[in-house]
Design a protein around this motif. Sequence first.
Motif, PDB file in Angstrom:
ATOM      1  N   PHE A  90       0.762  -1.066   0.001  1.00 39.25           N
ATOM      2  CA  PHE A  90      -0.037  -0.030  -0.104  1.00 39.25           C
ATOM      3  C   PHE A  90       0.822   1.117  -0.139  1.00 39.25           C
ATOM      4  N   LEU A  95      -2.155   6.495  -2.853  1.00 37.89           N
ATOM      5  CA  LEU A  95      -3.451   6.264  -2.839  1.00 37.89           C
ATOM      6  C   LEU A  95      -4.244   5.471  -3.681  1.00 37.89           C
ATOM      7  N   CYS A  97      -3.829   2.522  -3.574  1.00 35.81           N
ATOM      8  CA  CYS A  97      -4.442   1.522  -2.722  1.00 35.81           C
ATOM      9  C   CYS A  97      -5.690   1.537  -2.163  1.00 35.81           C
ATOM     10  N   THR A  98      -6.465   2.664  -2.454  1.00 31.58           N
ATOM     11  CA  THR A  98      -7.801   2.655  -1.921  1.00 31.58           C
ATOM     12  C   THR A  98      -8.747   1.699  -2.555  1.00 31.58           C
ATOM     13  N   LEU A 101      -9.119  -1.198  -0.585  1.00 28.85           N
ATOM     14  CA  LEU A 101      -9.896  -1.435   0.920  1.00 28.85           C
ATOM     15  C   LEU A 101     -10.953  -2.171   1.326  1.00 28.85           C
ATOM     16  N   LEU A 130      -2.216   2.937   7.817  1.00 30.95           N
ATOM     17  CA  LEU A 130      -3.201   2.823   6.779  1.00 30.95           C
ATOM     18  C   LEU A 130      -4.179   4.105   6.721  1.00 30.95           C
ATOM     19  N   VAL A 134      -4.560   6.521   3.575  1.00 28.81           N
ATOM     20  CA  VAL A 134      -5.795   6.766   2.686  1.00 28.81           C
ATOM     21  C   VAL A 134      -6.517   7.960   3.206  1.00 28.81           C
ATOM     22  N   ARG A 135      -6.458   8.388   4.562  1.00 31.46           N
ATOM     23  CA  ARG A 135      -7.062   9.659   4.811  1.00 31.46           C
ATOM     24  C   ARG A 135      -8.854   9.128   5.068  1.00 31.46           C
ATOM     25  N   HIS A 137     -10.659   7.911   3.107  1.00 24.29           N
ATOM     26  CA  HIS A 137     -11.308   6.710   2.234  1.00 24.29           C
ATOM     27  C   HIS A 137     -11.500   5.848   3.211  1.00 24.29           C
ATOM     28  N   ILE A 138     -11.002   6.004   4.529  1.00 24.19           N
ATOM     29  CA  ILE A 138     -11.254   4.777   5.406  1.00 24.19           C
ATOM     30  C   ILE A 138     -12.763   4.748   6.133  1.00 24.19           C
ATOM     31  N   ALA A 361       1.534  10.178  -0.660  1.00 25.03           N
ATOM     32  CA  ALA A 361       0.060   9.436  -0.848  1.00 25.03           C
ATOM     33  C   ALA A 361      -0.227   9.468  -2.514  1.00 25.03           C
TER      34      ALA A 361
END
Length: 413
Positions: A90, A95, A97-98, A101, A130, A134-135, A137-138, A361
């Motif tokens: 990741f 980013l 990687c989102t 998720l 993580l 991803v900020r 996006h979690i 990111a």
Amino acid sequence: ANFGTSRGFGTLNSTSGTAGPGTSVVETGAAIRPAPGVAGVGGATILPSMVASREDYYPTVAVSALMRVLADMSLSIHHNSVIKAVMWIFRSLGLKCTTFLPQVVPAFLDVLRRGDTALRESVLRELGALVVLVRQHIRPHLDDLFRLLRAFWPASLEHALRLVENIASALKDEFKLYLADLVPQMLNVLRTERGPERRNTVIVLHTLVVLGKLLEDYLYLIVPALVKLIEDTGVNESVSLAAIDALGRLCRCLYLAEYASRIVHPLSRLLNGRAGHDLKMAALDALCFVVRQMRGDYVVFVPMIRKIMLAHRIVHEPYQRIVQLVLTDRALPADPLGDDTFGPGTGLSRSGAEAAGAVDAGSGMRMMHVNQAKLETAWGVGQRSTPDDWNEWMRRLSVELLRESPSPALRAC
């Protein structure tokens, strides 16, 4: 995490099907096997044509393989290494990687639910990293995550609150939705923990400072709890200092003037008591920010504090300076202490800030250097004669090709 940390997943012996230590996940056979396509989660085959872009293919294959290992309880001894490998992938994806998720976060939470204490704390640390990556996006996974955190409270308090700090930094004002449940749990730690050191109390105080401005609706609960802790004579001086520090930092970023009497009188009793020099200096540091907020309204407290300072021969130049400015109706400095002793609540923990600084990111996956000499050694075919010799040669070559792959996703395996 790095490539070296993710090579201990175990291997599935080609004849016995048992796991052995010291090799990479690709050697297990549970991850990638020679085949026209690559098996994904649930046994489905992942073909290059099924992936949005060519550069997404190898990450998709690697993450799917790692998720299968994570779902296999017989390989639970390797789950910590799998999680570190996923996070390494990741970080290399940024980013991008989102897109993984929905596949990865539920698997992490499942490990969090059934893992032992050591594994749980490791997962909480990786989840914190993580979130930094991803900020916002979690967000879709937070309800499930907070339900689990409540179940593990306070057994893994430090790691849980570090994760909370990172989530607050990512969501900012949106995080207020979760404070109604979180604040009472944190304040309960302040009320119920016993003993002079109170390690969990200090951890909670740090989190309160990090949350900072987000706590404005809960000051009526927080201020009394902090004041009570400051006046508790049964704690070490370091705990009292942490409580005064937290109060001063919150004064910096939140409007506490309406609680002035509940703050000033306890601090005056501390100044008038047998507290050590450091505690008295910290109390006056905090009072500087109370003066800064109250301005002319603070005048009613000036004689009381002045009398105490004279009686105990206490000298605190920043406090005396800002009080004089108030009495002469002059402009007050933005920072009464003239330094960053009390920084504002930022919503980002130290660990989160370091992780954020280490991650670009927005960057995509960067290709890695290939050690051609190692590959030349691996594909040497000398002294191969029997079918078993050639099978072993193919296995070792496959592993070395993955170890020296320019794709970070494959190297993580």
